[in-house]
Design a protein around this motif. Sequence first.
Motif, short mmCIF file in Angstrom:
data_model
loop_
_atom_site.label_atom_id
_atom_site.label_comp_id
_atom_site.label_asym_id
_atom_site.label_seq_id
_atom_site.Cartn_x
_atom_site.Cartn_y
_atom_site.Cartn_z
N GLU A 78 -8.82 0.62 14.50
CA GLU A 78 -9.82 -0.32 13.98
C GLU A 78 -9.17 -1.48 13.24
O GLU A 78 -9.63 -2.63 13.33
CB GLU A 78 -10.79 0.41 13.06
CG GLU A 78 -11.92 -0.47 12.54
CD GLU A 78 -12.90 0.28 11.66
OE1 GLU A 78 -13.79 -0.37 11.08
OE2 GLU A 78 -12.76 1.51 11.54
N ALA A 79 -8.09 -1.19 12.50
CA ALA A 79 -7.42 -2.25 11.72
C ALA A 79 -6.91 -3.36 12.63
O ALA A 79 -7.01 -4.55 12.30
CB ALA A 79 -6.28 -1.66 10.91
N ILE A 80 -6.36 -2.99 13.79
CA ILE A 80 -5.81 -3.99 14.71
C ILE A 80 -6.91 -4.68 15.51
O ILE A 80 -6.94 -5.90 15.63
CB ILE A 80 -4.78 -3.34 15.66
CG1 ILE A 80 -3.66 -2.66 14.86
CG2 ILE A 80 -4.22 -4.39 16.62
CD1 ILE A 80 -2.82 -3.59 14.04
N THR A 81 -7.83 -3.89 16.05
CA THR A 81 -8.89 -4.49 16.87
C THR A 81 -9.77 -5.42 16.05
O THR A 81 -10.26 -6.44 16.56
CB THR A 81 -9.75 -3.39 17.53
OG1 THR A 81 -10.29 -2.53 16.52
CG2 THR A 81 -8.93 -2.56 18.50
N SER A 82 -9.96 -5.10 14.77
CA SER A 82 -10.76 -5.97 13.90
C SER A 82 -10.08 -7.33 13.73
O SER A 82 -10.74 -8.38 13.79
CB SER A 82 -10.97 -5.31 12.54
OG SER A 82 -11.66 -6.17 11.65
N CYS A 83 -8.76 -7.31 13.53
CA CYS A 83 -8.03 -8.57 13.39
C CYS A 83 -8.07 -9.37 14.69
O CYS A 83 -8.26 -10.59 14.68
CB CYS A 83 -6.57 -8.29 13.00
SG CYS A 83 -6.36 -7.70 11.31
N LEU A 84 -7.89 -8.68 15.81
CA LEU A 84 -7.88 -9.38 17.09
C LEU A 84 -9.24 -9.98 17.41
O LEU A 84 -9.33 -11.03 18.05
CB LEU A 84 -7.45 -8.42 18.20
CG LEU A 84 -5.96 -8.07 18.22
CD1 LEU A 84 -5.68 -6.98 19.25
CD2 LEU A 84 -5.11 -9.30 18.50
N SER A 85 -10.31 -9.32 16.97
CA SER A 85 -11.66 -9.84 17.23
C SER A 85 -11.92 -11.12 16.46
O SER A 85 -12.86 -11.87 16.78
CB SER A 85 -12.71 -8.79 16.86
OG SER A 85 -12.76 -8.58 15.46
N GLN A 86 -11.11 -11.39 15.44
CA GLN A 86 -11.26 -12.60 14.64
C GLN A 86 -10.14 -13.60 14.97
O GLN A 86 -9.68 -14.34 14.11
CB GLN A 86 -11.23 -12.25 13.16
CG GLN A 86 -12.33 -11.28 12.75
CD GLN A 86 -12.18 -10.83 11.30
OE1 GLN A 86 -12.04 -11.64 10.39
NE2 GLN A 86 -12.22 -9.52 11.09
N ASP A 87 -9.71 -13.59 16.24
CA ASP A 87 -8.68 -14.50 16.72
C ASP A 87 -7.34 -14.23 16.04
O ASP A 87 -6.54 -15.13 15.82
CB ASP A 87 -9.08 -15.97 16.51
CG ASP A 87 -8.20 -16.92 17.32
OD1 ASP A 87 -7.78 -16.52 18.43
OD2 ASP A 87 -7.91 -18.03 16.83
N GLY A 88 -7.09 -12.97 15.71
CA GLY A 88 -5.81 -12.60 15.13
C GLY A 88 -4.69 -12.64 16.17
O GLY A 88 -4.93 -12.74 17.38
N LEU A 89 -3.48 -12.59 15.69
CA LEU A 89 -2.30 -12.60 16.55
C LEU A 89 -1.47 -11.37 16.26
O LEU A 89 -1.19 -11.07 15.10
CB LEU A 89 -1.47 -13.87 16.27
CG LEU A 89 -0.07 -13.89 16.87
CD1 LEU A 89 -0.14 -14.00 18.39
CD2 LEU A 89 0.75 -15.03 16.28
N VAL A 90 -1.06 -10.65 17.30
CA VAL A 90 -0.21 -9.48 17.15
C VAL A 90 1.17 -9.81 17.72
O VAL A 90 1.27 -10.27 18.87
CB VAL A 90 -0.77 -8.26 17.90
CG1 VAL A 90 0.14 -7.05 17.71
CG2 VAL A 90 -2.17 -7.93 17.40
N THR A 91 2.20 -9.60 16.93
CA THR A 91 3.56 -9.69 17.47
C THR A 91 4.13 -8.27 17.51
O THR A 91 3.97 -7.49 16.57
CB THR A 91 4.47 -10.60 16.62
OG1 THR A 91 4.68 -10.03 15.34
CG2 THR A 91 3.87 -11.99 16.49
#
Length: 246
Positions: free
Chosen positions: A123-136
């Motif tokens: 949930e922590a990652i998907t929540s960030c990604l849903s708000q146009d987050g960036l994962v490296t």
Amino acid sequence: MQDRIKAAFDGVRAEDALKEATRRFLAAKTGNYAGRSFAYRRFVPVLACCFILLLSLGGYWLYFIPTSYISIDVNPSIELGINRFDKVVSVAGYNADGEALAAALDIKYLDYDAALEQVLSSEAITSCLSQDGLVTIGVIGGDAEHCQHLLNQVRACAKGHGNTYCYAASYDDLAAAHGAGLSYGKYRALLEAQALDPSITAEDVSHMTMRELYDLIDSLSGNASGAATSGAGHGHGHGQQHGRGH
């Protein structure tokens, strides 16, 4: 009858005396080797225990010591330690969100690709990604060929999880990153920012999301279009690019 019995016992005593004399003779000629062999035999169990202990320590080193790391950064920043058998043997958070995520995951001793899938689906990652987050997602290790193999698998895992950038790097700055209290991915971005503004510190970036951090880098570099074109400058987007080091 009594004479025969007496003669028989005399023979036994004579045989015992002969055996004792023979034992003393052999002991004198061999330096009491038999006695020393008995002493050596007393140490065989001790030596066996030492050997087993060495094997156990060697097995511990082979299994529980990471040979590479996967650094996953959004705002939660965590690193997975991967052993030579491609199993996760450590999970460390490098900010408050990362520590919370590491504590919530149950991924130790899983294959790294299964563990990474759980991290990216959290949930922590998907929540960030849903708000146009960036994962490296960085693969850090000393064996370039193995790192490339891991990177290929990491890219396959990252596919379909939104805006991700995958890269490989050497161990060169890993100790410095941890010394600064940062994951490798955050430290890598910090070095980019410091090249443009040396006043930026590890404390400044520790609580920033990767999107915020690379937007800052774009701003400092004078990139007028900002994050929208940062994929060309920093490899954002799905990791079609990767670099070794910085």
